[in-house]
Design a protein around this motif. Structure first.
Motif, PDB file in Angstrom:
ATOM      1  N   THR A 202      25.848 -14.676  -4.576  1.00 15.41           N
ATOM      2  CA  THR A 202      24.562 -14.179  -4.087  1.00 15.41           C
ATOM      3  C   THR A 202      24.772 -12.895  -3.303  1.00 15.41           C
ATOM      4  O   THR A 202      25.860 -12.624  -2.797  1.00 15.41           O
TER       5      THR A 202
ATOM      6  N   PRO B 250      20.298 -11.532   1.701  1.00 10.87           N
ATOM      7  CA  PRO B 250      18.862 -11.731   1.476  1.00 10.87           C
ATOM      8  C   PRO B 250      18.047 -10.517   1.893  1.00 10.87           C
ATOM      9  O   PRO B 250      18.396  -9.802   2.833  1.00 10.87           O
TER      10      PRO B 250
ATOM     11  N   VAL C 273      16.809 -14.063  -2.029  1.00 16.40           N
ATOM     12  CA  VAL C 273      18.251 -13.969  -2.265  1.00 16.40           C
ATOM     13  C   VAL C 273      18.475 -13.750  -3.749  1.00 16.40           C
ATOM     14  O   VAL C 273      18.053 -14.565  -4.577  1.00 16.40           O
TER      15      VAL C 273
ATOM     16  N   SER D 172      15.905  -6.681  -0.928  1.00 19.05           N
ATOM     17  CA  SER D 172      17.173  -7.215  -1.419  1.00 19.05           C
ATOM     18  C   SER D 172      17.898  -6.216  -2.316  1.00 19.05           C
ATOM     19  O   SER D 172      19.110  -6.289  -2.493  1.00 19.05           O
TER      20      SER D 172
END
Length: 344
Positions: free
Chosen positions: A6, A9, A52, A125
């Motif tokens: 990931t 965020p 995210v 993001s």
């Protein structure tokens, strides 16, 4: 990158509003008819979003919490595609989480607030900050019509189905004190069940009437006249009753007049309403207290009292449990519930 990885965020936020000052069918600069509205800004509740990214996952692998925020999910997917195009990165999936305390179904822009917060979080993001016109275009694509919450608190006539500004009316509204309340006992209004008029079918005389109200509102903003703004809002609210038909509206308008208010405003797609007072009116506190007592006597739930205009908008707390439960934040894993609005 691994599909399970990931990125940091992104976050975004958007405010709500307190219904409309003016709504109808207007002419744009080319003389074309457009549905348009001017909302009443309100400080306080809003929607917050965190997004995210999950690089390496397919773009359709996008989840939203709570799961019922389908418009926000659509907005997030559209924004992923836009941001991927701008940055040259491949689109990917991710998780969107929404929190906020806007009551649903009262006409305060809860879905628009969710959508705009989602757009801003996805853009963040990707390290982008999208301009308001792009945010508006994405919001309209996501929910077919959007409130102008991406534009801040300055008064604008906004074509909600097209996502464009028809007119900037000025830097700020005249200074007002708004005593908020909820018609119909605060029961949510099913906006999807409301008739949507084709602008081509609106009578020419009605369009002329809306244009007259637009001109009066422009003058109210230019001169700082709360009284003129109140007259426009009341006239627009009366027209809105042709669709909404709130049985308490005439009572609300009468008690506003007796309380020394300049007028009333309503949400044209919900139950929220406001009694409008000039901040400079003599005996303002007495007038507001009298209005709150009258609302209570007629069984119309008061929600919150706040200011708007040239000074920063702020809430004026009621004494006692006037709006207990009105702005209860929804948990990230809990569907947003209709607001409970007990009378004073």
């Amino acid at each position: 990158m691994n599909p399970g990885a990931t990125d940091a965020p992104g976050t975004g936020r958007a405010p709500c509003h307190h219904g409309e000052i003016l709504q109808g069918v207007f002419l744009d600069a080319a003389g074309r008819r457009c549905a348009g509205l001017v909302t009443l800004p309100m400080a306080g509740p809003g929607s917050s979003a965190a997004y995210v990214r999950r690089p390496g996952t397919p773009p359709e692998a996008l989840t939203v919490v709570p799961a019922d925020r389908t418009k926000a999910a659509r907005a997030a997917a559209l924004t992923v595609a836009e941001c991927a195009r701008r940055t040259g990165r491949p689109p990917c999936g991710g998780e969107l989480r929404l929190t906020g305390g806007i009551p649903v179904g009262l006409g305060m822009g809860s879905s628009s607030s969710d959508v705009i917060a989602a757009v801003r979080a996805v853009a963040d993001s990707y390290g982008l900050r999208l301009d308001p016109s792009t945010v508006a275009a994405l919001a309209v694509r996501a929910e077919l019509a959007s409130d102008p919450l991406m534009l801040g608190s300055r008064p604008v006539l906004f074509a909600q189905r097209e996502g464009r500004v028809l007119e900037v009316l000025g830097p700020a509204l005249p200074p007002l004190v708004v005593v908020g309340c909820a018609l119909g006992g605060g029961a949510p209004v099913d906006t999807l069940a409301l008739p949507v008029a084709d602008v081509a079918d609106v009578d020419r005389s009605d369009v002329r009437a809306y244009e007259r109200l637009r001109a009066l509102l422009r003058r109210a903003v230019a001169t700082g006249s709360a009284e003129l703004l109140g007259a426009v809002a009341t006239a627009s609210a009366r027209r809105g009753q042709e669709v909404l038909g709130h049985p308490e509206f005439d009572t609300l308008a009468a008690l506003a007049h007796r309380s020394g208010a300049v007028g009333v405003q309503i949400a044209h797609s919900g139950a929220v309403a406001g009694v409008l007072f000039d901040q400079a009116a003599p005996g303002l506190r007495r007038r507001v207290r009298g209005c709150l007592r009258a609302l209570s006597a007629h069984g119309i739930p008061a929600t919150r009292t706040f200011t708007t205009g040239t000074t920063p908008a702020k809430e004026i707390p009621h004494h006692g449990p006037a709006h207990r439960g009105v702005d209860r934040p929804a948990g990230p894993d809990t569907p947003r519930r209709p607001a409970r609005l007990p009378a004073l």
